[in-house]
Design an enzyme around this catalytic site. Structure first.
Site, PDB file in Angstrom:
ATOM      1  N   CYS A   1       4.970   2.495  -4.778  1.00  0.00           N
ATOM      2  CA  CYS A   1       6.156   2.864  -5.413  1.00  0.00           C
ATOM      3  C   CYS A   1       5.855   3.195  -6.960  1.00  0.00           C
TER       4      CYS A   1
ATOM      5  N   GLU B   1       5.972  -9.804   7.206  1.00  0.00           N
ATOM      6  CA  GLU B   1       6.872 -10.625   6.455  1.00  0.00           C
ATOM      7  C   GLU B   1       7.242  -9.906   5.251  1.00  0.00           C
TER       8      GLU B   1
ATOM      9  N   ASP C   1       0.683  -1.187  -0.134  1.00  0.00           N
ATOM     10  CA  ASP C   1      -0.038   0.039   0.018  1.00  0.00           C
ATOM     11  C   ASP C   1       0.792   1.321  -0.037  1.00  0.00           C
TER      12      ASP C   1
ATOM     13  N   GLN D   1      -4.330  -0.709  19.596  1.00  0.00           N
ATOM     14  CA  GLN D   1      -4.074  -0.997  21.101  1.00  0.00           C
ATOM     15  C   GLN D   1      -5.242  -0.649  21.597  1.00  0.00           C
TER      16      GLN D   1
ATOM     17  N   TRP E   1       7.555  -1.719   2.956  1.00  0.00           N
ATOM     18  CA  TRP E   1       7.536  -0.244   2.735  1.00  0.00           C
ATOM     19  C   TRP E   1       8.869   0.512   2.416  1.00  0.00           C
TER      20      TRP E   1
ATOM     21  N   ASP F   1       2.316   2.217  24.516  1.00  0.00           N
ATOM     22  CA  ASP F   1       2.739   3.417  23.940  1.00  0.00           C
ATOM     23  C   ASP F   1       2.236   4.809  24.492  1.00  0.00           C
TER      24      ASP F   1
HETATM   25  N1  MGD Z   1      -5.971 -10.213  12.340  1.00  0.00           N
HETATM   26  C1  MGD Z   1      -5.343  -9.208  11.909  1.00  0.00           C
HETATM   27  N2  MGD Z   1      -6.159  -8.473  10.968  1.00  0.00           N
HETATM   28  C2  MGD Z   1      -5.191  -7.296  10.474  1.00  0.00           C
HETATM   29  C3  MGD Z   1      -4.118  -7.169  10.603  1.00  0.00           C
HETATM   30  C4  MGD Z   1      -3.323  -8.015  11.358  1.00  0.00           C
HETATM   31  O1  MGD Z   1      -2.334  -8.012  11.678  1.00  0.00           O
HETATM   32  N3  MGD Z   1      -4.078  -8.893  11.991  1.00  0.00           N
HETATM   33  N4  MGD Z   1      -3.364  -6.214  10.009  1.00  0.00           N
HETATM   34  C5  MGD Z   1      -4.358  -4.806   9.413  1.00  0.00           C
HETATM   35  C6  MGD Z   1      -3.440  -3.992   8.777  1.00  0.00           C
HETATM   36  S1  MGD Z   1      -2.269  -3.086   9.172  1.00  0.00           S
HETATM   37  C7  MGD Z   1      -3.897  -3.736   7.432  1.00  0.00           C
HETATM   38  S2  MGD Z   1      -3.212  -2.775   6.331  1.00  0.00           S
HETATM   39  C8  MGD Z   1      -5.293  -4.632   6.674  1.00  0.00           C
HETATM   40  C9  MGD Z   1      -4.924  -5.140   5.608  1.00  0.00           C
HETATM   41  O2  MGD Z   1      -5.967  -5.518   4.716  1.00  0.00           O
HETATM   42  P1  MGD Z   1      -6.039  -5.852   3.030  1.00  0.00           P
HETATM   43  O3  MGD Z   1      -5.282  -4.494   2.521  1.00  0.00           O
HETATM   44  O4  MGD Z   1      -7.291  -5.986   2.861  1.00  0.00           O
HETATM   45  O5  MGD Z   1      -5.310  -6.778   3.056  1.00  0.00           O
HETATM   46  P2  MGD Z   1      -5.681  -8.495   2.947  1.00  0.00           P
HETATM   47  O6  MGD Z   1      -6.696  -8.693   3.687  1.00  0.00           O
HETATM   48  O7  MGD Z   1      -4.529  -9.280   2.876  1.00  0.00           O
HETATM   49  O8  MGD Z   1      -6.403  -8.551   1.199  1.00  0.00           O
HETATM   50  C10 MGD Z   1      -5.858  -8.293   0.139  1.00  0.00           C
HETATM   51  C11 MGD Z   1      -6.339  -8.941  -0.923  1.00  0.00           C
HETATM   52  O9  MGD Z   1      -6.493  -8.322  -2.072  1.00  0.00           O
HETATM   53  C12 MGD Z   1      -6.065  -9.129  -3.128  1.00  0.00           C
HETATM   54  N5  MGD Z   1      -5.748  -8.300  -4.395  1.00  0.00           N
HETATM   55  C13 MGD Z   1      -4.637  -7.715  -4.419  1.00  0.00           C
HETATM   56  N6  MGD Z   1      -4.553  -6.932  -5.505  1.00  0.00           N
HETATM   57  C14 MGD Z   1      -5.856  -6.680  -5.935  1.00  0.00           C
HETATM   58  C15 MGD Z   1      -6.440  -6.097  -7.000  1.00  0.00           C
HETATM   59  O10 MGD Z   1      -5.983  -5.272  -7.782  1.00  0.00           O
HETATM   60  N7  MGD Z   1      -7.680  -6.485  -7.227  1.00  0.00           N
HETATM   61  C16 MGD Z   1      -8.545  -7.131  -6.445  1.00  0.00           C
HETATM   62  N8  MGD Z   1      -9.817  -7.153  -6.617  1.00  0.00           N
HETATM   63  N9  MGD Z   1      -7.925  -7.913  -5.512  1.00  0.00           N
HETATM   64  C17 MGD Z   1      -6.698  -7.907  -5.222  1.00  0.00           C
HETATM   65  C18 MGD Z   1      -5.203 -10.075  -2.652  1.00  0.00           C
HETATM   66  O11 MGD Z   1      -5.235 -11.304  -3.288  1.00  0.00           O
HETATM   67  C19 MGD Z   1      -5.825 -10.330  -1.239  1.00  0.00           C
HETATM   68  O12 MGD Z   1      -6.466 -11.444  -0.882  1.00  0.00           O
HETATM   69  O13 MGD Z   1      -5.510  -5.604   7.743  1.00  0.00           O
HETATM   70  C20 MGD Z   1      -5.745  -5.318   9.167  1.00  0.00           C
HETATM   71  N10 MGD Z   1      -6.203  -6.523   9.452  1.00  0.00           N
HETATM   72  N1  MGD Z   2       6.927  -6.865   3.078  1.00  0.00           N
HETATM   73  C1  MGD Z   2       5.956  -6.340   3.782  1.00  0.00           C
HETATM   74  N2  MGD Z   2       5.849  -4.951   3.972  1.00  0.00           N
HETATM   75  C2  MGD Z   2       4.750  -4.607   4.544  1.00  0.00           C
HETATM   76  C3  MGD Z   2       3.630  -5.048   4.602  1.00  0.00           C
HETATM   77  C4  MGD Z   2       3.638  -6.510   4.561  1.00  0.00           C
HETATM   78  O1  MGD Z   2       2.613  -7.227   4.751  1.00  0.00           O
HETATM   79  N3  MGD Z   2       4.436  -7.017   3.941  1.00  0.00           N
HETATM   80  N4  MGD Z   2       2.667  -4.354   5.450  1.00  0.00           N
HETATM   81  C5  MGD Z   2       2.367  -2.819   5.291  1.00  0.00           C
HETATM   82  C6  MGD Z   2       1.819  -2.333   6.155  1.00  0.00           C
HETATM   83  S1  MGD Z   2      -0.031  -2.446   5.803  1.00  0.00           S
HETATM   84  C7  MGD Z   2       1.973  -1.925   7.498  1.00  0.00           C
HETATM   85  S2  MGD Z   2       0.645  -1.476   8.432  1.00  0.00           S
HETATM   86  C8  MGD Z   2       3.232  -1.974   7.866  1.00  0.00           C
HETATM   87  C9  MGD Z   2       3.638  -2.522   9.204  1.00  0.00           C
HETATM   88  O2  MGD Z   2       4.882  -2.381   9.487  1.00  0.00           O
HETATM   89  P1  MGD Z   2       5.512  -1.702  10.930  1.00  0.00           P
HETATM   90  O3  MGD Z   2       4.954  -0.527  10.920  1.00  0.00           O
HETATM   91  O4  MGD Z   2       6.738  -1.965  10.656  1.00  0.00           O
HETATM   92  O5  MGD Z   2       4.677  -2.954  11.794  1.00  0.00           O
HETATM   93  P2  MGD Z   2       5.135  -4.415  12.316  1.00  0.00           P
HETATM   94  O6  MGD Z   2       6.166  -5.035  11.347  1.00  0.00           O
HETATM   95  O7  MGD Z   2       4.031  -5.228  12.456  1.00  0.00           O
HETATM   96  O8  MGD Z   2       5.800  -4.247  13.563  1.00  0.00           O
HETATM   97  C10 MGD Z   2       6.903  -3.073  13.778  1.00  0.00           C
HETATM   98  C11 MGD Z   2       7.554  -3.350  15.215  1.00  0.00           C
HETATM   99  O9  MGD Z   2       6.624  -3.209  16.121  1.00  0.00           O
HETATM  100  C12 MGD Z   2       7.056  -4.003  17.320  1.00  0.00           C
HETATM  101  N5  MGD Z   2       6.030  -3.868  18.279  1.00  0.00           N
HETATM  102  C13 MGD Z   2       5.138  -4.707  18.766  1.00  0.00           C
HETATM  103  N6  MGD Z   2       4.128  -4.285  19.825  1.00  0.00           N
HETATM  104  C14 MGD Z   2       4.464  -3.106  19.880  1.00  0.00           C
HETATM  105  C15 MGD Z   2       4.094  -2.193  20.755  1.00  0.00           C
HETATM  106  O10 MGD Z   2       3.038  -2.536  21.505  1.00  0.00           O
HETATM  107  N7  MGD Z   2       4.715  -1.043  20.895  1.00  0.00           N
HETATM  108  C16 MGD Z   2       5.778  -0.580  20.013  1.00  0.00           C
HETATM  109  N8  MGD Z   2       5.999   0.579  20.084  1.00  0.00           N
HETATM  110  N9  MGD Z   2       6.021  -1.513  19.436  1.00  0.00           N
HETATM  111  C17 MGD Z   2       5.717  -2.850  19.178  1.00  0.00           C
HETATM  112  C18 MGD Z   2       7.515  -5.128  16.833  1.00  0.00           C
HETATM  113  O11 MGD Z   2       8.248  -5.508  17.605  1.00  0.00           O
HETATM  114  C19 MGD Z   2       7.963  -4.953  15.367  1.00  0.00           C
HETATM  115  O12 MGD Z   2       9.454  -4.732  15.571  1.00  0.00           O
HETATM  116  O13 MGD Z   2       4.032  -2.704   6.915  1.00  0.00           O
HETATM  117  C20 MGD Z   2       3.700  -2.445   5.452  1.00  0.00           C
HETATM  118  N10 MGD Z   2       4.797  -2.874   4.812  1.00  0.00           N
HETATM  119  S1  SF4 Z   3       7.401  -1.652  -1.494  1.00  0.00           S
HETATM  120 FE1  SF4 Z   3       7.586  -3.442  -2.937  1.00  0.00          FE
HETATM  121  S2  SF4 Z   3       5.238  -3.995  -2.801  1.00  0.00           S
HETATM  122 FE2  SF4 Z   3       5.546  -2.044  -1.865  1.00  0.00          FE
HETATM  123  S3  SF4 Z   3       4.875  -0.602  -3.629  1.00  0.00           S
HETATM  124 FE3  SF4 Z   3       7.162  -0.711  -3.347  1.00  0.00          FE
HETATM  125  S4  SF4 Z   3       7.773  -2.290  -4.903  1.00  0.00           S
HETATM  126 FE4  SF4 Z   3       5.502  -2.644  -4.569  1.00  0.00          FE
HETATM  127 MO    MO Z   4      -1.498  -1.800   7.443  1.00  0.00          MO
END
Ligand code: MGD
Ligand code: MGD
Ligand code: SF4
Ligand code: MO
Length: 727
Positions: free
Chosen positions: A19, A601, A16, A299, A178, A220
């Site tokens: 890039c 991951e 999200d 939280q 990111w 926090d």
């Molecule tokens: N239990 C739990 N819930 C969480 C979180 C967690 O750590 N634990 N993290 C939260 C966070 S930080 C976030 S950002 C949200 C993320 O929530 P979302 O951004 O909704 O991520 P996903 O649930 O993985 O769903 C993305 C889906 O979109 C599909 N997809 C990808 N590209 C496209 C496209 O171009 N078109 C269509 N139609 N589909 C596509 C993928 O195959 C995938 O199944 O979830 C939140 N919910």
């Molecule tokens: N490759 C990859 N990149 C991603 C994503 C992905 O799925 N894959 N998801 C994207 C999205 S939607 C999001 S929201 C971001 C999330 O990415 P980040 O914001 O980096 O979040 P996390 O990787 O869940 O955790 C970051 C840190 O928070 C620490 N942490 C855990 N609990 C607490 C707490 O209570 N307080 C504090 N201060 N720290 C704590 C953990 O130890 C960890 O080191 O990443 C984005 N980038």
């Molecule tokens: S960080 Fe990776 S997955 Fe995210 S927008 Fe940039 S190239 Fe795409």
């Molecule tokens: Mo997120």
């Protein structure tokens, strides 16, 4: 004879952060994506972007509409035409609306992957009459945006380029997570900016920090109160800004004085001297940033933690100054997505039905209503749906209505680009909710566990196969352009087409005069005098000249026109108007450990991409990190499969010993399922075995009061060796 490759600028939506990349096109097919050549952009690419074309060409990609044949979740499908699918969807939706009212339709999407629809989904709901739109952004940035608006009327954007100090509350961007933020922080550090990291774990960012505070998970908000205590006591704040531009300072200072460092050290587990050192560094460094972090979105004390970040920015004088945090507003030359969403069309009595708004109003229509007039005054529009987060229904309340019909039935569920079953708390409830629907439609690339429970699965296009006018989620005022690089495979279609088609079949065609999303973009660009094609050829990026301290002309977009350290909105909604600290419920001896969901991951975005062999080979299994001393105590060895349990349920994970974890805390990875495992009820492709959503509780002890979002950071837990788990 070799053919010249054509190159197109595209915005990656494999995560999200969007890039700007280049796609190489050979005879109508994208053969490679690579970094953008601009020196400012060329480091912004990660492995998910590089392997995205492989994922889109995967043989299991959904390329035709499917209709369920057997019982829900039986895994039996038949191929249908778009016309038949949409005709039947409209008919069944009409039946639900006729019987239960339009509020019986709920929509779930995060929109990160589908935001090319330009507000069409909300527009459809608002014209139909349903307020029940839920989103992953309720747990990520959207909710933070809504809370920030209550304090100073917009969601600020950090200016990494000129900042003196960066404070990461848990946020841990990496080379493959990111990437642009990671690169921005690295560049700022090379320039001499300081880095403060607050993380219970010795994360990659912690290792690079000037100061690392290993706070207890979920603490926090208390940490912020400690910082503020030092800053106020030592007079390290911008007194003139506080005098001229804030309300409630005295009451706020009184509340902060209840948090002397000894108390904060006790709650956070950090040394008082180090807390003071960090607070002083932030307050005296000059314009500094606390970039938004998902950690405080998730939280029990979220609303307070987010407000305390906002208060720190404001009282230190870092709002809307170079190197600080910018209140951008809308791009003045482009109709904002929020305006397309047409929130003014939804009648008051339907807004009042928004699920969860009675108990947890902050990001609902009810909670945001007092911002309408000030937002119009300062930013020119009544509605500002920044990061799509300001007018949401509460997810847990929506799933309860779907499952139990309380306070009223929700019987139709449309899910777009979101793996809803795995993407909120309390998966068992979501599962029950989905089984109780008359209609479920999923718009997807792959047969996810969520899609496996649908009536119709519709094949979505990808970011290489559609144009996109990206408006920074209504947050940054920068407009960026993505060109369509190839045709979608099979019958894949975009989300805009879905909503437009459904609107026409539901008698709402007048609201969708634009035949294509390009026509809608053209409409939004009318002030530039260009149509979409011309605009996309002219600009890769389009932004207004930066302006600072704009509030001196307009005031802040809050009811008082000032930064509300004491919130009139929360007071009027019946909550504590001041940020506070709420303790965890009493310890439960069954759950002697704590866990958090997260550490994303590198290889996958959220619940996706596990079907791409090159990425999966790097991370084949869901890993639970724990400290070697905990492993010894629980007799668990490296690589062993264990069950991790909370009061909500259990998941099976592979133990991974890591000395960057503190003792007593375990990490649960988010969103695991296995695309290769059997589909349908029973296993749901490994989701019942591995998905973290099963162990995220959403009862009152684990919901933030004001927003009603779940607590993921510090959940009491236990681990079980497999032979014990089976016994
Ligand atoms: N239990 C739990 N819930 C969480 C979180 C967690 O750590 N634990 N993290 C939260 C966070 S930080 C976030 S950002 C949200 C993320 O929530 P979302 O951004 O909704 O991520 P996903 O649930 O993985 O769903 C993305 C889906 O979109 C599909 N997809 C990808 N590209 C496209 C496209 O171009 N078109 C269509 N139609 N589909 C596509 C993928 O195959 C995938 O199944 O979830 C939140 N919910
Ligand atoms: N490759 C990859 N990149 C991603 C994503 C992905 O799925 N894959 N998801 C994207 C999205 S939607 C999001 S929201 C971001 C999330 O990415 P980040 O914001 O980096 O979040 P996390 O990787 O869940 O955790 C970051 C840190 O928070 C620490 N942490 C855990 N609990 C607490 C707490 O209570 N307080 C504090 N201060 N720290 C704590 C953990 O130890 C960890 O080191 O990443 C984005 N980038
Ligand atoms: S960080 Fe990776 S997955 Fe995210 S927008 Fe940039 S190239 Fe795409
Ligand atoms: Mo997120």
């Amino acid at each position: 004879m070799s053919t010249a490759l054509e190159e197109k600028t595209v915005l990656c939506a494999s995560c999200d952060i969007a890039c700007q990349l280049r796609a190489e096109v050979d005879r109508g097919r994208v053969v490679r994506v690579k970094a953008h050549p601009n020196p400012l952009l060329r480091d912004n690419i990660c492995m998910k972007g590089i392997y995205a074309p492989k994922g889109f060409a995967h043989p299991d990609r959904l390329v035709h509409p499917l209709r369920r044949k057997g019982a829900r979740g039986s895994g039996e499908w038949e191929r249908v035409s778009w016309d038949d699918a949409m005709g039947e969807i409209a008919e069944r939706l009409r039946a639900v609306v006729d019987e239960h009212g339009p509020e019986a339709l709920a929509v779930s999407t995060s929109q990160w992957n589908t935001s090319t629809e330009s507000g069409a989904g909300r527009r459809f709901l608002n014209h139909l009459g349903s307020p029940n739109w839920i989103s992953g952004v309720a747990l990520c940035a959207g909710n933070t945006a809504a809370v920030n608006r209550m304090v100073y009327g917009w969601f600020p954007f950090p200016d990494f380029t000129g900042t003196h100090c960066i404070v990461l509350f848990g946020h841990n961007p990496r080379r493959h997570s990111w990437t642009p933020i990671y690169n921005g922080i690295r560049k700022a550090q090379q320039r001499g900016a300081k880095l403060i990291v607050l993380d219970p774990r010795r994360s990659e960012s912690a290792e690079r920090a000037d100061l690392w505070l290993p706070l207890r998970p979920g603490s926090d908000a208390a940490m912020c109160l400690g910082w503020l205590n030092v800053i106020l006591r030592e007079g390290l704040y911008d007194a003139e800004f506080v005098r001229e531009w804030t309300v409630g300072f005295e009451a706020f200072a009184d509340r902060v004085s209840e948090f002397p460092l000894e108390r904060v050290a006790e709650i956070t587990g950090c040394e008082a001297g180090r807390i003071a050192e960090a607070a002083r560094l932030y307050a005296t460094a000059g314009p500094s940033v606390i970039p938004w972090t998902p950690i405080t979105d998730q939280q029990r004390n979220s609303t307070s933690a987010i407000r305390l970040h906002a208060a720190l920015r404001a009282i230190c004088g870092y709002l809307d100054v170079p190197g600080g945090e910018l209140l951008n507003g809308f791009n003045p030359d482009v109709v904002p997505e929020t305006a397309i969403e047409a929130h003014d069309r939804l009648p008051r009595e339907q807004k009042d039905k928004q699920l969860g708004s009675d108990r947890h109003p902050v990001f609902t229509y009810r909670g945001t209503a007092p911002l309408a007039e000030p937002t119009k005054r300062v930013w020119g529009h009544e509605y500002a749906n920044i990061v799509m987060g300001s007018y949401m229904a509460n997810p847990s309340a929506t799933f309860r209505a779907m499952a139990d019909g309380v306070p009223y039935p929700v019987k139709a569920f449309i899910v777009l680009g979101n793996n809803a079953l795995l993407s909120y708390a309390n998966m068992k409830l979501i599962h029950r909710a989905m089984l109780n629907q008359d209609l479920i439609v999923v718009h997807e690339h792959m047969m996810t566990p969520t899609a496996q429970l649908a009536d119709f699965v519709l094949p979505g296009d990808s970011w290489l196969e559609r144009p996109h006018m990206m408006d920074g989620f209504g947050w940054s005022n920068v407009i960026r352009v993505s060109r369509k690089a190839m045709e979608p495979p099979g019958e894949c279609r975009g989300v805009y087409e879905f909503w437009r088609d459904l609107a026409h079949r539901m008698g709402l065609g007048e609201a969708f005069p634009w035949r294509t999303v390009e026509e809608l973009y053209t409409q939004r660009l009318r002030a530039t005098g260009m149509d979409w094609e011309t605009f996309a050829r002219t600009y890769e990026i389009f932004l207004p000249k930066p302006a600072y301290r704009k509030y001196e002309q307009t005031g802040f977009a809050t009811p008082s026109g000032r930064v509300e350290l004491s919130s009139s909105i929360l007071r009027d909604l019946g909550f504590d108007p001041l940020p506070y600290w709420r303790e965890a419920p009493p310890a439960d001896p069954r759950f002697p450990l704590e866990l958090f969901m997260g550490v994303r991951e590198d290889e996958f975005f959220q619940t996706g991409q596990r079907f791409i062999p090159e990425l999966r080979a790097r991370k084949p299994e869901p890993q639970c990190y724990l400290h070697p001393a905990d492993a010894a105590e629980w007799r668990v060895s490296e690589g062993e499969w264990i069950d991790v349990e909370t009061r909500a349920g259990r998941v099976r994970l592979q133990a991974t010993l890591r000395d960057d974890m503190p003792k007593g805390l375990i990490r649960v990875p988010h969103g695991w399922w296995k695309p290769e495992a059997p589909q349908g009820e029973g296993e749901l492709s490994g989701a019942w075995a591995h998905a973290d959503a099963q162990i995220c509780p959403d009862d009152d002890d684990f919901l933030d009061r004001e927003q009603g979002i779940p607590h993921f950071k510090g959940v009491p837990a236990a681990i079980h060796k497999l032979e014990e788990a089976r016994a």
